[in-house]
Write an enzyme that holds these catalytic residues in place. Structure first.
Site, short mmCIF file in Angstrom:
data_model
loop_
_atom_site.label_atom_id
_atom_site.label_comp_id
_atom_site.label_asym_id
_atom_site.label_seq_id
_atom_site.Cartn_x
_atom_site.Cartn_y
_atom_site.Cartn_z
NE ARG A 180 -3.80 0.12 2.25
CZ ARG A 180 -4.57 0.54 3.26
NH1 ARG A 180 -4.53 -0.11 4.42
NH2 ARG A 180 -5.33 1.61 3.12
CB CYS A 236 -2.11 3.96 9.33
SG CYS A 236 -3.51 4.45 10.35
#
Length: 278
Positions: A180, A236
């Site tokens: 990611r 995050c």
């Protein structure tokens, strides 16, 4: 390690009126699963706090997928849970600590000093044969007093300013898994990549293979090359899995650590966002 409580300690404090255990189990994509698991069984004396109903507010245009909860509402829920300045709070989940760490961070943000994360998962607790029950406890309410620690939080506007004017004085850490971060895969958000200048710092690297927290020395090995004089800004996907990294950094002696709570899912909601891949 600081901010971490061992299971053996908790087993001897299950009936302590000044210890409150909070079950934070949750499954992204299956929001009812954590509560259903709690109803089935939980650590004796534990109350349940839900990531999306209790530890986040309603999703809006900005703020990310798990925005900061309304402070007054959260304070009311903490009071109803029998938490005041005399109560030690111990949070746990069954995924290695991301949801428990979210509660830990929120309580630290509200100025509560006695808050810890259990070392290990709920499954690990059961494997040791420690006390579980399906009985939901009744607790007397107390008055939770908040004392907001605003320095623990950073919003997008301030982060943008720092990336422009003070990029050499901050260290921006991306807590998501590497695919990611690199922009090779994005299963949740509409845009893949990471915030420019961010360094990859996967949250699960703060844990051992059996999902317990690494020692301070092991955390420091993981943090080799990072300057404690820098301001550490952690993010995050939505401000959840960044919290274990904040905990690890603080436990290892990094004092100037801030959470970008909206994180990647907030960053990409603005027209002027910039990203990097690879």
């Amino acid at each position: 390690m600081k901010y971490i409580i061992e299971m053996d300690w908790l087993t001897t404090h299950l009936d302590d009126p000044n210890v409150r255990i909070i079950d934070c189990r949750f499954q992204l994509g299956s929001p009812q699963a954590g509560f259903n698991a709690y109803v089935e069984d939980h650590i004796r004396g534990a109350l349940y706090f839900d990531l999306e109903k209790d530890l986040s507010s309603e999703v809006k245009e900005h703020g990310g997928r798990h925005p900061l909860p309304d402070v007054e509402e959260l304070v009311s829920k903490l009071s109803a849970a029998g938490i005041d300045e005399n109560v030690t709070v111990v949070a746990y989940d069954d995924q290695g600590g991301p949801f428990a760490s979210r509660l830990w961070w929120l309580l630290a943000y509200l100025g509560h000093k006695k808050v810890y994360v259990l070392n290990g998962t709920y499954s690990g607790w059961k494997q040791k044969g420690y006390a579980v029950t399906d009985s939901i406890p009744e607790v007397a309410s107390r008055e939770f007093q908040s004392n907001i620690q605003s320095s623990l939080l950073i919003d997008r506007e301030e982060l943008m300013d720092k990336l422009t004017a003070e990029s050499d004085k901050i260290l921006l850490l991306d807590s998501r898994e590497e695919k990611r971060y690199l922009g090779e895969e994005e299963p949740i958000d509409k845009v893949a990549g990471h915030i420019p200048t961010a360094r990859h710092f996967f949250w699960k690297d703060s844990l051992t293979s059996d999902q317990k927290w690494k020692t301070v020395d092991d955390q420091l090995d993981r943090l080799t090359g990072m300057d404690k004089g820098n301001e550490m800004i952690v993010y995050c996907g939505s401000g959840v899995t960044a919290c274990p990294n904040v905990l690890a950094l603080k436990a290892a002696g990094f004092e100037n650590v801030r959470l970008y709570l909206g994180s990647w899912s907030d960053w990409i909601t603005y027209e002027d966002y910039t990203i990097k891949k690879g």
